[in-house]
Design a protein around this motif. Structure first.
Motif, PDB file in Angstrom:
ATOM      1  N   GLU B  96       0.839  -1.210   0.000  1.00  0.00           N
ATOM      2  CA  GLU B  96       0.000   0.000   0.000  1.00  0.00           C
ATOM      3  C   GLU B  96       0.874   1.260   0.000  1.00  0.00           C
ATOM      4  O   GLU B  96       0.614   2.228  -0.712  1.00  0.00           O
ATOM      5  CB  GLU B  96      -0.907  -0.013   1.229  1.00  0.00           C
ATOM      6  CG  GLU B  96      -1.918   1.129   1.258  1.00  0.00           C
ATOM      7  CD  GLU B  96      -2.771   1.097   2.520  1.00  0.00           C
ATOM      8  OE1 GLU B  96      -2.332   0.521   3.542  1.00  0.00           O
ATOM      9  OE2 GLU B  96      -3.868   1.668   2.476  1.00  0.00           O
ATOM     10  N   TYR B  97       1.943   1.205   0.797  1.00  0.00           N
ATOM     11  CA  TYR B  97       2.841   2.365   0.904  1.00  0.00           C
ATOM     12  C   TYR B  97       3.562   2.640  -0.417  1.00  0.00           C
ATOM     13  O   TYR B  97       3.538   3.761  -0.926  1.00  0.00           O
ATOM     14  CB  TYR B  97       3.845   2.108   2.028  1.00  0.00           C
ATOM     15  CG  TYR B  97       4.818   3.243   2.253  1.00  0.00           C
ATOM     16  CD1 TYR B  97       4.362   4.537   2.489  1.00  0.00           C
ATOM     17  CD2 TYR B  97       6.188   3.016   2.261  1.00  0.00           C
ATOM     18  CE1 TYR B  97       5.257   5.576   2.711  1.00  0.00           C
ATOM     19  CE2 TYR B  97       7.079   4.050   2.476  1.00  0.00           C
ATOM     20  CZ  TYR B  97       6.603   5.330   2.698  1.00  0.00           C
ATOM     21  OH  TYR B  97       7.478   6.358   2.912  1.00  0.00           O
ATOM     22  N   PHE B  98       4.175   1.604  -0.978  1.00  0.00           N
ATOM     23  CA  PHE B  98       4.964   1.833  -2.199  1.00  0.00           C
ATOM     24  C   PHE B  98       4.083   2.182  -3.402  1.00  0.00           C
ATOM     25  O   PHE B  98       4.477   2.992  -4.229  1.00  0.00           O
ATOM     26  CB  PHE B  98       5.856   0.611  -2.487  1.00  0.00           C
ATOM     27  CG  PHE B  98       7.040   0.553  -1.571  1.00  0.00           C
ATOM     28  CD1 PHE B  98       8.057   1.505  -1.676  1.00  0.00           C
ATOM     29  CD2 PHE B  98       7.143  -0.410  -0.586  1.00  0.00           C
ATOM     30  CE1 PHE B  98       9.146   1.487  -0.810  1.00  0.00           C
ATOM     31  CE2 PHE B  98       8.221  -0.432   0.279  1.00  0.00           C
ATOM     32  CZ  PHE B  98       9.231   0.514   0.168  1.00  0.00           C
ATOM     33  N   GLY B 100       1.283   3.727  -3.116  1.00  0.00           N
ATOM     34  CA  GLY B 100       0.848   5.096  -2.792  1.00  0.00           C
ATOM     35  C   GLY B 100       1.905   6.117  -3.207  1.00  0.00           C
ATOM     36  O   GLY B 100       1.583   7.179  -3.753  1.00  0.00           O
TER      37      GLY B 100
END
Lengths: 470, 232
Positions: B96-98, B100
């Protein structure tokens, strides 16, 4: 994107066991310090209220006696406690809480907590401001020391950069995360603790100003923490640098500065100051109770000459009252001169102390915190000056009454309760922001400069990170 | 998709990459072989923009990397030899972070699907990365490439240290991605994997790309002989 980076940082930080334990310890210490401050303040407030009321009651209910004799019984004036003294008791424990007002003398403050107090008061220095100014930076260091260096050490930094994240956004996101944690910690604790302990009176512009100062201080440490973590590749080195800065700023600089200031501008001993004033009065003042003193004789002769009479009985007023007031007026000038010199010396000491703010934001915020809480030197001087003004009015009221009384050298004029109550009461309010602005404008400017410089360091670090080849 | 024109890099006076000319089209998997210090990782780093070229140009999706450092990264995904992710976050949270960061928004279900598609066991999706093996972390890296909708995949010895089963799974994933039109540049020491996975093979020696050929034109033993001859 900033929020995304910040949110990920927050998730990670909140999952660190060390962080959870540190916050818990900080909260426990904070509440212990609040409890100690509260108990100490309750003790001092009760003592103050009781002492002031009793002192005035004693004055108002004196038996019939001569005005001047009554004046020598004196009256105690108590320094009011600011609601924020709970947070930072500043120099209060050293400066004293009350002044005894009497004729002929300008007394110094008494009831110094460090001199004569129960064991509870010895703990008085462990205030919430101590937690905020000494221990909170440690938590910030713990949060920020490896924010960027960890990415480089664990190898996630290359992956981050491969996503097209700019250094500036990365650092801004991480800084935002640290800010969010500190805001979430400071604001609720500050407001809830303040209201619970100080009531709604706590919610005033001064408490918000204090909160803003603490936040700026935290911000300076956040920015420096992220900067060091960016410029240094190893977290172990980064934490040593940051703790070194904390020790230097919070412990070393204040101690060294105090020693330097004391060497350059040494404060006179209280006994020495009293001796100098006594000698000056002996030389230049009027000593009513010493009728053979050359100045007393000279003054008496000059009055007789001025009114063209050969006896004190023939004067159109009571000479006893007249010379008492003349002695007060003359001697007050001597007191004022010596105290003005003392305050000038204090000002020089404080200005020299301010210079240390160039290398230590701690010394700046410490001064500002005491200033806003009205527990600083300038508030103390403001109080002592107000008491001295009152002393002058108090004595003059009595002397003026005596001047109007019949002059009977061998018979003292007597006054009753009605007169004692006519003597005005001491009304004093702690100074507002005007005094704060007057004495702390340089400190405020330096403090804001530190904050701006810490932001500048962050920008510099982001440029260095951007230009570095990976 | 991936192109190098006269690309050179000098470190401390030593030329570590010398006039590299290379073009990798959509759907191709180009495997760069070579001994340590041959210039494989330098080539990958130049395409990533982690280091600046001393001369020549590197292009990703027709964009010059040195002129459009951020824009080119939108089109690529990168998996290093030892893909390190955030150990306190789960596989799903890392993904989700990368994604995003690459400005892609997906629901939790969609992210879940990307991880399954990359071959990660469902029971591990919500576990912290600290419990993952290297192969599992590589799969999260592939999921990032899938979710990012990357046009280019840069791999720096991604199968090094993987067990045979994980290596095979990874190779299958690469072939699947190439069939979707992704151009892959993979630096590797693994001749077998290069032959099995790559559509094209290049051999590097002391900063020079000394040979290139389609992998279908050569068998395993020929590749081994050729490689040994080149790096002698």
């Amino acid at each position: 994107m900033l929020w995304l980076i910040a949110r990920k940082e927050l998730k990670e930080i909140f999952r660190y066991g060390v962080f959870k334990i540190s916050v818990l310890i900080l909260f426990v210490l904070l509440f212990i310090s609040l409890a100690i401050s509260y108990s100490y303040n309750q003790y001092v407030s009760t003592l103050h209220t009781k002492s002031e009321e009793e002192s005035r009651e004693l004055w108002d209910n004196q038996e019939n006696k001569n005005q001047h004799s009554a004046a020598h019984y004196g009256i105690h004036l108590l320094k009011p406690k600011s609601s924020l003294a709970l947070w930072d008791n500043g120099i209060d424990r050293y400066s004293g809480a009350a002044i005894f007002i009497e004729p002929h003398l300008r007394n110094n403050t008494m009831f110094k907590a460090v001199q004569d107090s129960p064991m509870l008061a010895k703990w008085g220095e462990f205030t919430p401001s101590y937690i905020m100014l000494y221990l909170l930076p440690l938590l910030i260091i713990l949060i920020t020391f490896n924010m960027v260096s960890r990415e480089k050490e664990q190898g996630t930094y290359r992956l981050l950069r491969s996503q097209g994240v700019s250094s500036l956004k990365l650092l801004a996101g991480k800084t935002l995360a640290a800010w969010i944690i500190i805001i979430l910690l400071i604001i609720p604790v500050f407001l809830i603790a303040g209201i619970v302990l100080g009531g709604l009176a706590f919610l005033n512009y001064k408490s918000f100003l204090l909160l803003l100062m603490y936040l700026l201080y935290a911000g300076i440490f956040i920015h420096i923490g992220v900067t060091v973590s960016t410029l240094i590749n190893k977290s172990s080195v980064s934490i040593i640098i940051l703790i070194g800065f904390w020790i230097f700023s919070s412990w070393v600089v204040p101690k060294i500065t105090t020693n330097i200031v004391q060497n350059i501008y040494p404060s006179p001993l209280e006994s020495e100051l009293k001796r100098q004033i006594r000698d000056d009065i002996e030389e230049n003042g009027i000593q009513r109770h010493n009728t053979t003193h050359k100045n007393t004789i000279a003054f008496t002769n000059s009055v007789l000459k001025e009114y063209n009479v050969d006896s004190l009985h023939k004067l159109p007023f009571n000479f006893n009252g007249y010379i008492l007031q003349a002695a007060e007026d003359t001697n007050n000038l001597i007191f004022d001169k010596h105290y003005a010199n003392l305050y000038k010396l204090y000002e020089k000491q404080m200005r020299t102390h301010e210079i240390s703010g160039i290398v230590s934001p701690f010394t700046l915020v410490r001064q500002l915190s005491m200033g806003v809480c009205n527990t600083d030197l300038w508030t103390h001087i403001h109080f002592t000056e107000a008491t001295d003004e009152y002393r002058k009015i108090f004595i003059k009221t009595i002397n003026d009454d005596l001047i109007k009384s019949p002059y009977e050298p061998n018979q003292r004029f007597i006054r009753s309760k009605d007169f004692w109550k006519k003597v005005p009461k001491f009304e004093y309010e702690l100074p507002g922001l005007q005094l704060f602005g007057q004495y702390y404008n340089t400190v405020i400017a330096m403090y804001l400069l530190w904050f701006a410089a810490s932001l500048g360091m962050l920008l510099f670090a982001s440029k260095k990170l951007n230009s570095k080849q990976w | 998709m991936i192109e190098a024109i006269d690309l050179s890099k000098i470190f401390d006076g030593k030329t570590v990459l010398n006039n590299l000319n290379l073009k990798i089209e959509k759907g191709q998997i180009f495997c760069l072989l070579g001994a340590n210090g041959a210039g494989k990782t330098t080539t990958i780093n130049l395409f990533l923009g982690f280091i600046k070229a001393d001369s020549g140009n590197a292009f990703i999706n027709q964009l010059d990397v040195s002129k459009h450092p951020l824009e080119t990264k939108k089109h690529l995904a990168y998996i290093p030899e030892n893909l390190m992710l955030y150990p306190y976050l789960t596989g799903l949270e890392n993904l989700e972070y990368f994604t995003g960061l690459a400005r892609k928004k997906y629901s939790q279900n969609e992210l879940h699907e990307f991880l399954l598609e990359s071959g990660l066991q469902e029971s591990y999706i919500n576990k912290r990365i600290s419990t993952y093996s290297k192969g599992m972390r590589q799969k999260v890296g592939i999921a990032v490439a899938l979710a990012k909708d990357a046009k280019v995949l840069l791999l720096d010895e991604p199968t090094s240290g993987l067990d045979p089963k994980s290596g095979n799974e990874f190779a299958e994933l690469l072939i699947k991605l190439s069939h979707q039109g992704i151009a892959v540049l993979m630096a590797t020491h693994d001749l077998f994997r290069a032959k099995e996975t790559g559509t094209h093979i290049g051999i590097m020696k002391e900063g020079y790309l000394v040979d290139t050929f389609p992998s279908e034109n050569i068998n395993h033993s020929e590749l081994e002989s050729l490689y040994i001859n080149h790096i002698k």
